[in-house]
Scaffold this motif. Structure first.
Motif, mmCIF file in Angstrom:
data_model
loop_
_atom_site.group_PDB
_atom_site.id
_atom_site.type_symbol
_atom_site.label_atom_id
_atom_site.label_comp_id
_atom_site.label_asym_id
_atom_site.label_seq_id
_atom_site.Cartn_x
_atom_site.Cartn_y
_atom_site.Cartn_z
ATOM 1 N N THR A 32 3.443 14.935 -8.786
ATOM 2 C CA THR A 32 2.052 15.037 -8.335
ATOM 3 C C THR A 32 2.000 15.245 -6.829
ATOM 4 O OG1 THR A 32 1.877 12.642 -8.146
ATOM 5 C CG2 THR A 32 1.075 13.623 -10.182
ATOM 6 N N ILE A 39 -2.604 22.357 -3.853
ATOM 7 C CA ILE A 39 -4.041 22.308 -4.149
ATOM 8 C C ILE A 39 -4.859 22.473 -2.880
ATOM 9 C CG2 ILE A 39 -5.904 20.835 -5.008
ATOM 10 C CD1 ILE A 39 -3.855 19.582 -6.881
ATOM 11 N N TYR A 54 -4.738 10.309 -3.049
ATOM 12 C CA TYR A 54 -4.760 9.415 -4.216
ATOM 13 C C TYR A 54 -3.507 8.565 -4.285
ATOM 14 C CZ TYR A 54 -8.965 11.796 -5.682
ATOM 15 O OH TYR A 54 -10.241 12.266 -5.723
ATOM 16 N N GLY A 58 -3.973 4.636 -4.053
ATOM 17 C CA GLY A 58 -3.486 3.829 -5.175
ATOM 18 C C GLY A 58 -2.624 2.681 -4.699
ATOM 19 N N VAL A 61 -4.768 0.081 -2.981
ATOM 20 C CA VAL A 61 -5.488 -0.753 -3.940
ATOM 21 C C VAL A 61 -4.554 -1.832 -4.492
ATOM 22 C CG1 VAL A 61 -6.552 -0.781 -6.221
ATOM 23 C CG2 VAL A 61 -7.181 0.988 -4.592
ATOM 24 N N THR B 384 -13.282 4.362 -7.438
ATOM 25 C CA THR B 384 -11.912 4.883 -7.525
ATOM 26 C C THR B 384 -10.908 3.722 -7.507
ATOM 27 O OG1 THR B 384 -12.693 6.808 -6.313
ATOM 28 C CG2 THR B 384 -10.326 6.577 -6.543
ATOM 29 N N ALA B 385 -11.157 2.732 -6.646
ATOM 30 C CA ALA B 385 -10.277 1.562 -6.606
ATOM 31 C C ALA B 385 -10.317 0.827 -7.935
ATOM 32 C CB ALA B 385 -10.703 0.635 -5.466
ATOM 33 N N ALA B 388 -8.025 2.404 -10.340
ATOM 34 C CA ALA B 388 -6.625 2.090 -10.050
ATOM 35 C C ALA B 388 -6.296 0.668 -10.470
ATOM 36 C CB ALA B 388 -6.350 2.291 -8.560
ATOM 37 N N PHE B 455 -7.448 21.411 -12.696
ATOM 38 C CA PHE B 455 -6.098 21.076 -12.272
ATOM 39 C C PHE B 455 -6.109 19.971 -11.213
ATOM 40 C CE2 PHE B 455 -2.137 22.189 -9.886
ATOM 41 C CZ PHE B 455 -1.267 21.826 -10.896
ATOM 42 N N SER B 456 -6.996 20.122 -10.216
ATOM 43 C CA SER B 456 -6.990 19.143 -9.123
ATOM 44 C C SER B 456 -7.427 17.762 -9.614
ATOM 45 C CB SER B 456 -7.907 19.618 -7.992
ATOM 46 O OG SER B 456 -9.210 19.809 -8.486
ATOM 47 N N VAL B 459 -4.413 16.153 -11.523
ATOM 48 C CA VAL B 459 -3.363 15.732 -10.583
ATOM 49 C C VAL B 459 -3.821 14.497 -9.817
ATOM 50 C CG1 VAL B 459 -2.129 16.394 -8.486
ATOM 51 C CG2 VAL B 459 -2.355 18.020 -10.360
ATOM 52 N N ALA B 460 -5.085 14.527 -9.344
ATOM 53 C CA ALA B 460 -5.596 13.398 -8.568
ATOM 54 C C ALA B 460 -5.551 12.108 -9.383
ATOM 55 C CB ALA B 460 -7.026 13.697 -8.121
ATOM 56 N N LEU B 462 -3.756 11.366 -12.109
ATOM 57 C CA LEU B 462 -2.375 10.964 -12.400
ATOM 58 C C LEU B 462 -1.755 10.302 -11.177
ATOM 59 C CD1 LEU B 462 -0.730 13.869 -14.443
ATOM 60 C CD2 LEU B 462 -1.010 11.493 -15.122
ATOM 61 N N GLN B 463 -1.984 10.929 -10.030
ATOM 62 C CA GLN B 463 -1.408 10.396 -8.799
ATOM 63 C C GLN B 463 -1.921 8.982 -8.530
ATOM 64 O OE1 GLN B 463 -2.406 12.384 -4.993
ATOM 65 N NE2 GLN B 463 -0.317 13.137 -5.091
ATOM 66 N N LEU B 464 -3.234 8.816 -8.682
ATOM 67 C CA LEU B 464 -3.836 7.507 -8.433
ATOM 68 C C LEU B 464 -3.219 6.443 -9.348
ATOM 69 C CD1 LEU B 464 -6.242 6.040 -6.938
ATOM 70 C CD2 LEU B 464 -7.527 6.398 -9.038
ATOM 71 N N VAL B 466 -0.389 6.520 -11.209
ATOM 72 C CA VAL B 466 1.052 6.313 -11.098
ATOM 73 C C VAL B 466 1.396 5.541 -9.827
ATOM 74 C CG1 VAL B 466 3.244 7.494 -10.784
ATOM 75 C CG2 VAL B 466 1.658 8.286 -12.516
ATOM 76 N N PHE B 467 0.749 5.905 -8.720
ATOM 77 C CA PHE B 467 1.074 5.198 -7.480
ATOM 78 C C PHE B 467 0.550 3.763 -7.508
ATOM 79 C CE2 PHE B 467 2.428 9.247 -5.949
ATOM 80 C CZ PHE B 467 3.419 8.927 -5.039
ATOM 81 N N ALA B 468 -0.616 3.545 -8.107
ATOM 82 C CA ALA B 468 -1.084 2.163 -8.251
ATOM 83 C C ALA B 468 -0.088 1.383 -9.104
ATOM 84 C CB ALA B 468 -2.471 2.141 -8.891
ATOM 85 N N GLY B 469 0.412 2.010 -10.173
ATOM 86 C CA GLY B 469 1.404 1.361 -11.040
ATOM 87 C C GLY B 469 2.666 1.019 -10.273
ATOM 88 N N LEU B 470 3.155 1.961 -9.453
ATOM 89 C CA LEU B 470 4.359 1.695 -8.656
ATOM 90 C C LEU B 470 4.097 0.568 -7.656
ATOM 91 C CD1 LEU B 470 5.619 5.345 -7.989
ATOM 92 C CD2 LEU B 470 6.661 3.629 -9.469
#
Lengths: 85, 566
Positions: A32, A39, A54, A58, A61, B384-385, B388, B455-456, B459-460, B462-464, B466-470
């Motif tokens: 991503t 993009i 994002y 993320g 957060v 958005t938060a 996440a 598309f955007s 991606v946005a 998924l990114q949010l 996955v990164f919150a998960g990490l």
């Protein structure tokens, strides 16, 4: 509570695909980020148009939620049977 | 085919039919009951779509024009979701040993469907109060431990009902109409109506009743409870207060509150309850934004939420049913023993986290876009938060720890087939909505050709996630769920209230005792005085000698003579 086992047993009993899941996670994260460069960003509020917004939001957060939930625990946590006494 | 609703046609009101199904189910057992569980909601679903659009013939009652049925896209959408979830939850509950639970739950579902179609405040109120009472009965059926939670539930909801009724009375007195329509917050009456609705929608700070009551119900009762009360209130708010700024504030506060409390929780059904409250925050915010797109988002999210929250409660309920445990610290590694439950719960979790290809993604995209279009920066960043944060409470704690975490050595297997089918049904609906967003969007109040899968956008999101998960993964040692009670607003009536009452009660008891004692002492003194004069040894009771009688007679006669000559 479950009977305590030694650590070797516990590791053996772990979900075999856990490592694979994490690899997939990191790959998606990297993908991503890579795609993000392609993009054309047009954020509504400025910051959200930045590259990788994002991703860092993320992470932010996650950090904020961890700190605030610790704070909440320090202030308002009581024993489990608090209301039953 | 159209069915006219006038006179005896009113027996075909979808909410009423659902209630009749519930009553008819009471004496049924075995296959007959299973048939009723499935056929009832299907008949209701058919009625929802076959009955003609628009309002039914008004019914005159005490000088008011009641319209108990007005079919529009919003009502049909919510009623369909209510019917589908009633069917799935009824199927899930077939193994429930408390045989009155499902009939009561179908009555309760009928209340929600009645609210969805009600076009006047009086009809709405009747169904509203029926829901409050029936839901409390379902909580009580959770067993002896649920008694307190059920009592708190009914008290809070009856209080909400009183606020609502007072508001309705004021509104009707001021305007002379009982019709439900957009209201402005310019009088105490409309504020009271808003408060009555906000109690049921579990908006912070009146939200503590939900995580208190829902997890106290039985493994199947919680599934029913998750679907109706809060979403019917969302619908009522959409009809009356769309665009009210205060709803944005309440919604954002609810998202933050529920995300934080969910992060501290270790009981899986309480975790799901808090994430349900967080999702209600999204719906409130969107209703407060109030644009056509936002209302679409609120409605879409409510419907998607009805499905995936019931699914998550089923997953948690199935684990509880099979293992008897619901603390994620005691559970782990169940994926091998419970593959169907694992997959279905994962679908629910991905939906609530708004992962692409699920219903949650399709619905939240509308909300996020509508807030961005309205220009509310704070709202957009909080929402958005909130998306996440869902990764932690709905993605990690429940599916990950319980199914893939360290094996806790708990004996388990997938639950009975009926429960599996129920979960599969809702999982399929969740994914179908995610796969075919345009078909789903065409059911919304103002159909629009949105494409959530740009598309955007994908991606946005998924990114949010996955990164919150990490991030949560990296911070996990500071996020271990605690075996504690985190004080909520309900501390006021669960801890402070009883103590204040006891103290006041103690004080008044002492005062009463003093008064009573003083009274006794006074009365005793009077009695003693009377006794001294009139008792057996008293002056007036003594025998008097004849001589003294003659002396007194002479004295009196002498006195008479003296007075005569004067």
């Amino acid at each position: 509570m479950p009977a305590s086992k030694d650590s070797h047993d516990r590791n053996a009993a772990r979900f075999a695909g856990a490592r694979a899941v994490w690899i997939v996670f990191v790959v998606i994260a990297a993908a991503t980020l890579a795609v993000d460069l392609l993009i054309d960003h047009h954020g509504k509020f400025g910051v959200d148009g930045s590259i990788g917004f994002y991703a860092w939001y993320g992470l932010l957060v996650a950090i904020a939620l961890t700190i605030l939930s610790r704070l909440l625990g320090a202030l308002l946590a009581r024993p489990e049977d608090y209301y039953d006494r | 085919m159209t069915v006219s609703l006038a006179g005896p046609g009113y027996l075909l009101l979808p909410g009423f039919v659902m209630m009749v199904c519930g009553l008819a189910m009471l004496p049924l057992r075995g296959v007959a009951r299973a048939a009723m569980v499935i056929a009832g909601p299907l008949v209701v679903l058919a009625l929802v779509w076959l009955l003609p659009e628009g309002p039914s013939q008004p019914v005159a009652w005490l000088g008011y024009q009641l319209v108990p049925f007005d079919s529009d896209p919003l009502a049909r959408l919510f009623a369909s979701a209510f019917a589908v979830v009633a069917l799935a939850a009824g199927l899930f509950a077939i193994r429930q040993e408390r045989r009155t639970e499902s009939p009561v739950a179908y009555l309760y579902a009928g209340g929600a469907i009645g609210v969805a179609f009600a076009a006047d405040f009086l009809t709405l109120f009747v169904f509203w109060e029926a829901m409050a009472v029936l839901a409390a009965v379902i909580v009580w059926m959770g067993g002896p431990k649920a008694r307190g939670a059920g009592q708190r539930y009914i008290v809070i909801h009856l209080l909400g009902g009183v606020l609502l009724m007072a508001g309705i009375a004021g509104h009707v007195a001021a305007t002379g109409t009982v019709a439900i329509g957009p209201l402005t917050l310019d009088s105490p009456a409309t504020w009271l109506i808003l408060l009555g609705f906000l109690v049921n929608v579990a908006a912070w700070p009146i939200s503590a009743w939900l995580p208190d009551a829902y997890p106290a119900a039985s493994w199947s009762g919680t599934v029913f409870l998750s679907a109706f009360t809060t979403k019917a209130a969302v619908l009522a708010l959409i009809r009356t207060f769309a665009g009210a700024d205060i709803l944005v504030v309440a919604g954002l506060a609810t998202i933050v509150y529920a995300s934080l409390y969910a992060a501290r929780e270790s009981n899986i059904r309480r975790i799901v309850a808090y994430s349900l409250v967080a999702q209600l925050g999204f719906m409130l915010t969107a209703t407060g934004v109030g644009s056509d797109l936002a209302i679409n988002g609120a409605a879409a999210h409510a419907v998607a939420g009805i499905i995936y929250q019931a699914l998550l409660f089923m997953g948690a309920g199935a684990v509880f049913y099979v293992t008897g445990k619901q603390d994620c610290g005691d559970l782990g590694g169940l994926y091998r023993a419970m593959p169907v439950t694992t997959v279905c719960t994962l679908v629910g979790a991905l939906s609530i986290a708004a992962f692409p290809l699920t219903s949650g993604y399709v619905a939240k995209a509308l909300i996020s876009d509508s807030i961005a279009a309205s220009g509310g920066a704070v709202a957009w960043f909080v929402v958005t938060a909130g998306s996440a944060a869902a990764v932690l409470h709905a993605g990690w704690r429940l599916p990950w720890t319980v199914f893939f975490g360290r094996d806790a050595g708990v004996a388990a297997s997938d639950p009975p087939v009926s429960m599996q089918w129920a979960m599969v049904l809702l999982a399929v609906v969740s994914v179908a909505i995610g796969l075919f967003p345009s078909a789903f969007y065409s059911l919304l109040p103002t159909p629009a050709g949105e494409n959530p899968y740009s598309f955007s956008h994908v991606v946005a999101q998924l990114q949010l996630l996955v990164f919150a998960g990490l991030g949560f993964m990296a911070l996990r040692r500071w996020l271990t769920p605690a075996h504690t009670t985190t004080l909520d607003v309900d501390w006021l009536w669960r801890w402070l209230g009883p103590r204040v009452y006891r103290r006041l009660d103690g004080g008044s008891a002492r005062a009463r005792e003093t008064i009573v004692q003083r009274g006794y002492q006074g009365a005793e003194r009077i009695i003693r005085t009377i006794y001294r004069h009139h008792g057996p040894r008293g002056v007036l009771a003594r025998a008097w000698p004849t001589g003294s009688m003659a002396l007194w007679a002479v004295f009196l006669l002498g006195a008479y003579l003296v007075f005569y000559y004067l």
